[in-house]
Every structure is written in C-alpha cells, then in structure tokens.
Design a protein around this motif. Sequence first.
Motif, mmCIF file in Angstrom:
data_model
loop_
_atom_site.group_PDB
_atom_site.id
_atom_site.type_symbol
_atom_site.label_atom_id
_atom_site.label_comp_id
_atom_site.label_asym_id
_atom_site.label_seq_id
_atom_site.Cartn_x
_atom_site.Cartn_y
_atom_site.Cartn_z
ATOM 1 N N CYS A 222 0.851 -1.188 0.000
ATOM 2 C CA CYS A 222 0.000 0.000 0.000
ATOM 3 C C CYS A 222 0.885 1.235 0.000
ATOM 4 N N GLY A 223 0.638 2.136 -0.956
ATOM 5 C CA GLY A 223 1.367 3.406 -0.963
ATOM 6 C C GLY A 223 2.681 3.331 -1.698
ATOM 7 N N ALA A 224 3.707 3.981 -1.123
ATOM 8 C CA ALA A 224 4.977 4.202 -1.838
ATOM 9 C C ALA A 224 5.628 2.914 -2.347
ATOM 10 N N SER A 225 5.532 1.816 -1.577
ATOM 11 C CA SER A 225 6.255 0.620 -1.998
ATOM 12 C C SER A 225 5.610 -0.046 -3.214
ATOM 13 N N THR A 226 4.437 0.438 -3.653
ATOM 14 C CA THR A 226 3.873 -0.104 -4.902
ATOM 15 C C THR A 226 4.773 0.227 -6.096
ATOM 16 N N ASN A 227 5.697 1.170 -5.941
ATOM 17 C CA ASN A 227 6.561 1.481 -7.090
ATOM 18 C C ASN A 227 7.794 0.583 -7.192
ATOM 19 N N ASN A 228 7.943 -0.371 -6.260
ATOM 20 C CA ASN A 228 8.997 -1.384 -6.379
ATOM 21 C C ASN A 228 8.548 -2.447 -7.386
ATOM 22 N N ALA A 229 9.372 -2.743 -8.369
ATOM 23 C CA ALA A 229 9.015 -3.782 -9.340
ATOM 24 C C ALA A 229 8.831 -5.118 -8.627
ATOM 25 N N ILE A 230 9.754 -5.435 -7.735
ATOM 26 C CA ILE A 230 9.552 -6.594 -6.872
ATOM 27 C C ILE A 230 9.795 -6.139 -5.445
ATOM 28 N N SER A 231 9.141 -6.773 -4.495
ATOM 29 C CA SER A 231 9.240 -6.341 -3.107
ATOM 30 C C SER A 231 8.672 -7.417 -2.193
ATOM 31 N N ARG A 232 8.607 -7.105 -0.933
ATOM 32 C CA ARG A 232 8.001 -7.989 0.064
ATOM 33 C C ARG A 232 7.006 -7.179 0.879
ATOM 34 N N PRO A 233 5.865 -7.782 1.253
ATOM 35 C CA PRO A 233 4.916 -7.086 2.134
ATOM 36 C C PRO A 233 5.521 -6.854 3.517
ATOM 37 N N THR A 234 5.039 -5.823 4.191
ATOM 38 C CA THR A 234 5.565 -5.458 5.513
ATOM 39 C C THR A 234 4.398 -5.210 6.491
ATOM 40 N N HIS A 235 4.744 -4.668 7.659
ATOM 41 C CA HIS A 235 3.723 -4.308 8.653
ATOM 42 C C HIS A 235 3.116 -2.923 8.371
ATOM 43 N N ASN A 236 3.452 -2.362 7.251
ATOM 44 C CA ASN A 236 2.852 -1.117 6.766
ATOM 45 C C ASN A 236 1.318 -1.253 6.743
ATOM 46 N N LYS A 237 0.628 -0.200 7.154
ATOM 47 C CA LYS A 237 -0.841 -0.285 7.263
ATOM 48 C C LYS A 237 -1.567 0.119 5.981
ATOM 49 N N ILE A 238 -2.664 -0.569 5.738
ATOM 50 C CA ILE A 238 -3.555 -0.259 4.611
ATOM 51 C C ILE A 238 -4.298 1.046 4.937
ATOM 52 N N VAL A 239 -4.269 1.985 3.996
ATOM 53 C CA VAL A 239 -4.997 3.248 4.196
ATOM 54 C C VAL A 239 -5.958 3.487 3.027
ATOM 55 N N LYS A 240 -6.881 4.399 3.251
ATOM 56 C CA LYS A 240 -7.866 4.754 2.223
ATOM 57 C C LYS A 240 -7.251 5.618 1.121
ATOM 58 N N ASN A 241 -7.913 5.629 -0.034
ATOM 59 C CA ASN A 241 -7.565 6.534 -1.145
ATOM 60 C C ASN A 241 -6.110 6.399 -1.597
ATOM 61 N N GLU A 242 -5.617 5.161 -1.578
ATOM 62 C CA GLU A 242 -4.224 4.896 -1.939
ATOM 63 C C GLU A 242 -4.207 3.627 -2.793
ATOM 64 N N VAL A 243 -3.231 3.512 -3.679
ATOM 65 C CA VAL A 243 -3.109 2.273 -4.457
ATOM 66 C C VAL A 243 -2.698 1.132 -3.524
ATOM 67 N N ILE A 244 -3.476 0.062 -3.568
ATOM 68 C CA ILE A 244 -3.138 -1.177 -2.839
ATOM 69 C C ILE A 244 -2.888 -2.226 -3.911
ATOM 70 N N GLN A 245 -1.658 -2.663 -4.036
ATOM 71 C CA GLN A 245 -1.300 -3.608 -5.092
ATOM 72 C C GLN A 245 -1.379 -5.035 -4.561
ATOM 73 N N LEU A 246 -2.175 -5.859 -5.218
ATOM 74 C CA LEU A 246 -2.284 -7.282 -4.872
ATOM 75 C C LEU A 246 -1.701 -8.125 -6.001
ATOM 76 N N ASN A 247 -0.829 -9.062 -5.674
ATOM 77 C CA ASN A 247 -0.423 -10.113 -6.622
ATOM 78 C C ASN A 247 -0.490 -11.426 -5.860
ATOM 79 N N ILE A 248 -1.508 -12.194 -6.168
ATOM 80 C CA ILE A 248 -1.828 -13.384 -5.385
ATOM 81 C C ILE A 248 -1.760 -14.593 -6.299
ATOM 82 N N GLY A 249 -0.942 -15.574 -5.921
ATOM 83 C CA GLY A 249 -0.785 -16.749 -6.774
ATOM 84 C C GLY A 249 -0.792 -18.042 -5.981
#
Lengths: 387, 387
Positions: A222-249
Amino acid sequence: MNTTTIPKQEFYDRLKKFQVNIQKAGFDACLVHASESDMANVRYLSEYWPTFEASAVFVPAEGESVLLVGPESEIYAAHRSVFANIEKMIEYRESAEPECPGMAFASFTDVMAKYSPEGRINKLGIVGWAITPLPVYMSLKEQLPEVELIKADITFLPLRFVKSENELDCMRKAYAISELAVETIINEIKPGMTELQVIGIAQREIYKHGGEYEGHSLYCFCGASTNNAISRPTHNKIVKNEVIQLNIGARVSGYSSSVGLPISIGPLPERKRSLVDFGLEAHFKTIEMLGAGIPAGEIVKDYEAWVKSRGFEKYLLYGPCHSIGMMEVEQPWMESTSNYDLQKNMTFQVDTFFYDHDFGLRWENGVIIKEGGVEKLSSKYMKVIEI
Amino acid sequence: MNTTTIPKQEFYDRLKKFQVNIQKAGFDACLVHASESDMANVRYLSEYWPTFEASAVFVPAEGESVLLVGPESEIYAAHRSVFANIEKMIEYRESAEPECPGMAFASFTDVMAKYSPEGRINKLGIVGWAITPLPVYMSLKEQLPEVELIKADITFLPLRFVKSENELDCMRKAYAISELAVETIINEIKPGMTELQVIGIAQREIYKHGGEYEGHSLYCFCGASTNNAISRPTHNKIVKNEVIQLNIGARVSGYSSSVGLPISIGPLPERKRSLVDFGLEAHFKTIEMLGAGIPAGEIVKDYEAWVKSRGFEKYLLYGPCHSIGMMEVEQPWMESTSNYDLQKNMTFQVDTFFYDHDFGLRWENGVIIKEGGVEKLSSKYMKVIEI
C-alpha cells in the motif's frame, strides 16, 4: 478439493524426450538442478520437491536416470518421487552444512560409474546453471577432471515451454484458486490492517481451496512501496484513497499462477487513477496482440511503441509478458531481443507494470496461447476495483 | 501487532565486527551470498531480503560495503535495506535468466575498483559458499583471474551464533506466534481435512499475529509420511487414531521459530503411543543437559548413549539439537563431531525425532542457552495431545 495432478507416465515421457535432446546436443549425460525455492527442473522430471536441501536428476543419454538428494531426504524422496533410483550425496546437504558423521554418501564418480551407459562420460550438460550449488561444481571438477562441463539449460528448458493438457489443467485450477483468494481479500480488507495480514487472508484461501503452496512470494503493498518492481509485504498499514497492489498466486501440483491488480478503498487521486486506467488499457492491448505464430520480440517492440505513442514511456520499466508454468517466472522471456514465435499451448503471464516516483501498479493475468488468440487463465479482475 | 525488529545501528555494528574478522583472517574482502529461500547472510548485514533474484554484500576489510542486487531489485533494495551503496549486477538475476536489453550493470571488476580500499584485492572470502550462484563464481574467475577465492563461511557465521537482546526478542515473538498457530490448529483440526488445509490454518494465524512469513516449510503429516525426516504436506486426509505431526514456525523480522509435536484425534495404538511417550521423555532429557559451558559434542554422545541404554537406538535417525536463528536450521550444528562449548545466548532447537517403518514423530521447541540451564522459547506443547 484438488486432485488435479500430473500422471506418473507423463514424467517418464518427459525423461524420454529429454534423452532425445541430450543425444541431439551431443552430451553423454545431463545433471539437472533444483533448490527449495527453485524446484521446477527436478520436479518436472521426478515430482520430487526438495525442502531444506538441494537436489538434482542425473540423466544419461541412454538408460536409467537417478535422483540425487541430500542426507535427510532419502525416505521423503522415495515416497514423493516417481524414481526408483535415488542416491544420497553430501553435496546436496542444506546450506548450514552438517557433517553427518557415520552416514555414507555416493560420490559423482560412483554416480557416473553406476548410471552412465559405459561407466564414464566425456561431456556433461549442466541444467539449472544459475542454481547449481557451488559444492557440486567443485566436486565435479575434482572427481571428474577430464569431463567437460557445459551449461545446458537450452537442452532441457524447451521441454517446459509448451504445456500438456494435464499441465494446463493444473494451471487453470491454480488461477481459479488465485481468483477466489483475491475475491476474499476484496471482501475482507479494511483500513488499518497490515499488508502482511492481507497476505494471511490469501494464504488461508489458497490452502482452503486446494492449493499446495504460494505460487510466488505474495504481494500486498500500500502506498509508496507499490513502485517497487519486486518487493516484500511489511507491517505497513492499509490506508484509504491509496493504491493497494495485490499479486496473489496459488500453486497446484507444481504449477504456479498469479492474479495481480491495483485496488483502492475509496477513490484514488486523479493522477494515480489515470495511470491505473492506462495500465489496464495497456493490459488489454497486450492480450489482443497474442496468438500462435506471432514473433515474441515483435510483441515487445509493438507494445513499447504503443506506450510511447500514448506518452507513457517514462512510466514503463518492462513488460509486457513472461512465461509462467512451474515457476511464476520462467523461460522463454518475452523481450525485445526474443527471436522465437509464440506456439499453441505456451502459457504467458501478461504483466503490465507502470510506476511513478511515489507509486506504481501492476495488472497480471495468465493466458494460454491459441490459434488466433488466447484462452484466458484468469479474467475476473481485469477491472478497476474501488471498495 | 508486531513491531519487534532490529535497529539500524545493530546492522552497522555487525558490519564493523565482520570487518574485524575479515582483517584477522587475512582477506582483502568478503562476498556474502543469499537467495530467496536462504536469505539469512545478506539480511543479517543489510535487512534486505531478496525475492525472485539472488543477492550479495561485498564487504572490504576497511571502508564502505555495498549491496549487490539483480536487475529488478534496485528500488526495492533501496527501500528495504540499511545500505546507501547498491549496485545492480546481471549475475544476481533470477534463474530464468532474462537478457534485460538496454539495462546497464556493474561488473565485479567495477565493484572491486570502487569499493576496495586500494582498488584491487588479492584474497576474496566467499560466504554462503553452498548458495553462491555459479554465474557469480564464473564471472569472478573470468574478470579477476589473479584473485584467490576462498570459502569463508567460518569468518562470518560465528557472528550469528550468540544472539543479541534484540534478536532474542524477535525469536521470543516468533515462538509465541507459533504456539498461537498450534493452538488454533488443535481447536479446528477435523478428520477429513487435508494436511494442506491444516497448513492453511497455520498460515492464517502466523500473519494474523504479526509474523512476516513461515519460518520454514510448514509440516502437517498424517500416517505413513510422518516417518520422513523432512517432507512436504500433501492432499492426504487427516484420520482418527493416527499420528498427526505438526511443525509450525513463524518468522519475525527475519528470525525463525518452530514448534513441533505429534498429536492425534482419538487414542493412538499402543505401539505408536509408547514411541511418542519415549520421544517426549528424550526431549526433556536433552533440555536438562543444556547450559552454558557444556561441550556440544558431549551432549550428542550422552544423548545417543542414553537412547541406547533405553533400547530405542533403532528408532533414532539424528538429534538432539541444531542451532536456530534467521534460518530454522543454521550453524553451529550439534553433532558427535562438534568441538565447541555452548555459550550464553546461543539459541538451539531441541529436535527429537524417532521413527519406525510406518510412522515417526518429532518434538521441537526452542531454547536460549543460559548459565546453568536454558530459557525456553516455547513450552506450552511439551505434552501429549489427544483431541
């Protein structure tokens, strides 16, 4: 419940086809590698999936193959693989390198003597070059100094390019599970949850519906880390009115999948929404370009030219497709330098990524290449979702 | 929610201590490796956790270190790591080996020139020898033919043997989450569920309570496959009156845990129950033997002699302990050949495995070595549980 799987005979057929390739390439044998996170090559030939330890399959140009495992995996490999021949080797022990006092191991000299048609070889192809453990390479050099070691990924990997009907069924099932997991996330996600808690929802659903594992390290950003081509999820909190990127496999019987989309809770600011919309348009554009017989490199060049013509090239890192199968990313790549034509029943992940300095978004769906187009492995979430 | 983590300064202190070791060992620099599933060495120095691609840290004997990443990881590494110096290298690309047309990469020659105190080196230590990608080794040999490459795990790994208070807090948290996950499994497991569905419960709970990932590939086995020392869960169904082996581990800020126990739904047959009971007795026996100053090899010999004295040696494969930390299994091993003494704040997994021809069982709990004994990292499930 999942019972989609690859029949035993298909593994033996794969081994036979591989031996034809080995003969054509002029090798006396190939040694095919896998690790815990990169299990595909060995699993494709044996159904064995190493854990903790590494593994390999030794395939002579003629005759019987043998599965090579680490000190702790012998019984597991006998239960799990389709192989009768299994040898235990210290070179495939886990990276913490136990000494294993009192245990007996086969050497590469032993393996060559026992499983090569003439008890010796001159040219050995190495498959999975990038994940071949260094101790294996060192032992080969030391024990078999006269043997020529040659990178041989190209002798093996094309077997995995065009999928069989059984493979396609595993992939259809995997994508169906991924879509179910995305659906549940959309129903349950709330502001204040962490990215990792969202991943927990996905994991629960993957196993509930018959998946055997994640198909790749799952994304929720959610937020700034969506601009990482690859990354890992963290304890960063989900907020409103922000891009939340899901890649689920999900993974089913060794076959991976991934469904990717940017969602939001409440509307996005206009600047972000317009890149999300353009990304979806680009995603559809790519899918329209695909079909049997189309040159892979042309698709990339056409895609890049189209993005440029629309004025979005500064937001483009790569794309628009890569192969998917046992690994979520596997060969053949689709790059501007690619010089092969798409074939019927190749499977690609349409992977549309755009990023700006403070966010990014990725649309991902799978397709099976058909004459004149594609069969979509997933399509439910090719739309903008604002919760 | 988890906020247990390692402060930035602790990473820099680790790098300084490592440089002292590098100087003592007479190396000009070390190159430290990690992969997606074996991320510990690089994460210990940088907090960076590679995904899809491999990674390394280049640490000169003096001066600034640099994080080496693959083509897609540059932004992710900048967000995630504590490093200011990051270089992108083709050798760390993912195993599917994209060509990455148009991208620029650093070579090892560039890295040595830029980050070695005198712009050149003679002796380079390789850490994570068993997981060093072969393309890295080949490039080093080709680009720096005059440099001596030496396996140097022993120069680095001892830094990880004795845990700091911050590391111990991460591990305490990870074990607490593992126990919560086991508790939920015991509450929810039913005959007819698959092993993999039970894993789904564990995954959900790990992320719900603040874990960042599984600490190892999670185990739930029912029946015959419990006799595999290592294995993978399958679609095999949970049945009554059978050994159900659980090994559930959460990871917190890079630190792993595992809680293992055999449970059953309804009573076990007498033969199986008696081996389960003996296993638990052996598990307690090991814990009693541990404490600062005790020679590791002696513990193994005493344990094996005790098992033999009780007539159970034919059911013994290995044990009774291995180190745990960032990896669920890490150095130092506790084997009969081990020649070190236990030290305060080393962390061990007490790992008690016995097996017969048609089943097996494993008791696992973590301990912190203290003067005169241990602090248990988990203890709630050191008892026979019959649901």
